[in-house]
Design an enzyme around this catalytic site. Structure first.
Site, PDB file in Angstrom:
ATOM      1  N   LYS A 189       0.896  -1.164   0.000  1.00 34.82           N
ATOM      2  CA  LYS A 189       0.000   0.000   0.000  1.00 34.82           C
ATOM      3  C   LYS A 189       0.935   1.214   0.000  1.00 34.82           C
ATOM      4  CE  LYS A 189      -4.134   1.700   2.388  1.00 34.82           C
ATOM      5  NZ  LYS A 189      -4.933   2.063   1.215  1.00 34.82           N
TER       6      LYS A 189
HETATM    7  C1  LIG Z   1      -6.594   0.954  -3.995  1.00 29.32           C
HETATM    8  C2  LIG Z   1      -7.299   0.270  -2.873  1.00 29.32           C
HETATM    9  N1  LIG Z   1      -7.805  -0.964  -3.071  1.00 29.32           N
HETATM   10  C3  LIG Z   1      -8.442  -1.629  -2.108  1.00 29.32           C
HETATM   11  C4  LIG Z   1      -8.621  -1.071  -0.847  1.00 29.32           C
HETATM   12  C5  LIG Z   1      -9.318  -1.839   0.229  1.00 29.32           C
HETATM   13  O1  LIG Z   1      -8.414  -2.256   1.189  1.00 29.32           O
HETATM   14  P1  LIG Z   1      -8.825  -2.485   2.701  1.00 29.32           P
HETATM   15  O2  LIG Z   1     -10.069  -3.284   2.682  1.00 29.32           O
HETATM   16  O3  LIG Z   1      -7.691  -3.235   3.275  1.00 29.32           O
HETATM   17  O4  LIG Z   1      -9.037  -1.147   3.298  1.00 29.32           O
HETATM   18  C6  LIG Z   1      -8.112   0.191  -0.590  1.00 29.32           C
HETATM   19  C7  LIG Z   1      -8.309   0.811   0.712  1.00 29.32           C
HETATM   20  O5  LIG Z   1      -7.404   1.095   1.407  1.00 29.32           O
HETATM   21  C8  LIG Z   1      -7.418   0.868  -1.618  1.00 29.32           C
HETATM   22  O6  LIG Z   1      -6.917   2.100  -1.411  1.00 29.32           O
END
Ligand SMILES: Cc1ncc(COP(=O)(O)O)c(C=O)c1O
Length: 295
Positions: free
Chosen positions: A158
């Site tokens: 991330k």
């Molecule tokens: C690009 C992206 N995809 C998917 C998600 C979903 O991830 P999570 O469920 O871990 O928050 C997020 C959220 O943070 C995101 O920014």
């Protein structure tokens, strides 16, 4: 006008200390700012407890590792910092944003000796999408940018840099009146939205793309578990954009977005239905802190 994010009240956890919110600053010559050597998390607290905190902390540490750095705090220390800050901020329901980045010790592509900083901020962030529109289903455009090949970008992290195409795509969608955009991947398959994963429903079964080049969301994994608990069939597979016409329901899920029904994706229409509503409710029940039976 709402208060800018650098002017809010409260405290921020910054490299091991609680500092006044307005004092949590970085210098303009910060590697993370110039070269996107930054990784972050998005977490939500419900009823005073951060949902799946350890999973988020582990993903943060792993995101740093993928970018070639070690966050100088253990998972226990990071969890304690998040929990301690939540208590100081005095919120029950809130959004939690840890971020780690390379500092200012040298400026250039190479930054082997730069300090790895970690900060955590917590604020109140009610609904990611317009609450009025949310249960009717939001409208999504189809983005021009595609999620990159994992050989081109560190797609399992991330990492801040990966959000450049998300902001461009979200702005383009908003300029056309949409709430967000669906992104395809480098092969042209359905991937995810700009900050949330995507799910579809057809004949009572769930379909969601294999997260082989985009974030395997913690909410996504939770929703899959909730759907299976309900006895629903869950198909994790490659989804082609042409298939969108065959799905009846669609929804996004993510920490910020929670479970959000979709009404439109480009030319395709969906009706938020029974399965979506059930998963919206199941997710909201799941995130509530579990009380001991004796309480
Ligand atoms: C690009 C992206 N995809 C998917 C998600 C979903 O991830 P999570 O469920 O871990 O928050 C997020 C959220 O943070 C995101 O920014």
């Amino acid at each position: 006008m709402s208060v800018p994010f650098d002017q809010m009240d409260g405290q921020i956890w910054y490299n091991g200390e609680f500092v006044d919110w307005k004092d949590a600053k970085v210098h303009v010559l910060t590697h993370g700012l110039h070269y996107a050597s930054a990784v972050f998390e998005g977490e939500r607290a419900y009823g005073g407890a951060i949902f799946k905190l350890r999973e988020h902390t582990e993903r943060l540490i792993e995101s740093g590792r993928i970018l070639g750095f070690t966050i100088p705090y253990s998972a226990d220390e990071i969890d304690a910092a998040c929990n301690g800050l939540l208590e100081r901020q005095g919120f029950q329901d809130a959004y939690v944003r840890p971020i780690a980045w390379r500092g200012s010790e040298s400026m250039g592509v190479a930054a082997q000796k730069n300090r790895i900083n970690l900060a955590i901020a917590i604020w109140q962030w009610p609904s990611y999408f317009d609450p009025e529109q949310r249960m009717k289903g939001i409208r999504l455009d189809i983005a021009e940018y595609r999620r990159p090949d994992p050989r081109t970008a560190p797609s399992r992290s991330k990492a801040a840099g990966l959000y450049m195409i998300c902001t461009i795509s979200k702005h383009a969608a908003e300029a056309k009146g949409y709430a967000d955009a669906l992104m395809l991947d480098w092969r042209g398959q359905v991937a995810e939205a700009t900050g949330a994963n995507v799910f579809f429903v057809k004949d009572g079964a769930i379909h969601t793309p294999t997260p082989d080049c985009f974030l395997d969301g913690i909410t996504r994994r939770t929703v899959i578990e909730l759907a299976k608990r309900r006895g629903l069939e869950v198909n994790v597979r490659a989804i082609q954009p042409e298939e969108l016409s065959g799905f009846t329901e669609a929804f996004l899920c993510g920490t910020a977005a929670e479970v959000t029904p979709i009404a439109e994706i480009g030319p395709y229409r969906f009706t938020p239905g029974e399965i979506t509503r059930m998963l919206v409710d199941d997710y909201m029940a799941e995130v509530q802190p579990k009380r001991m039976a004796a309480e």
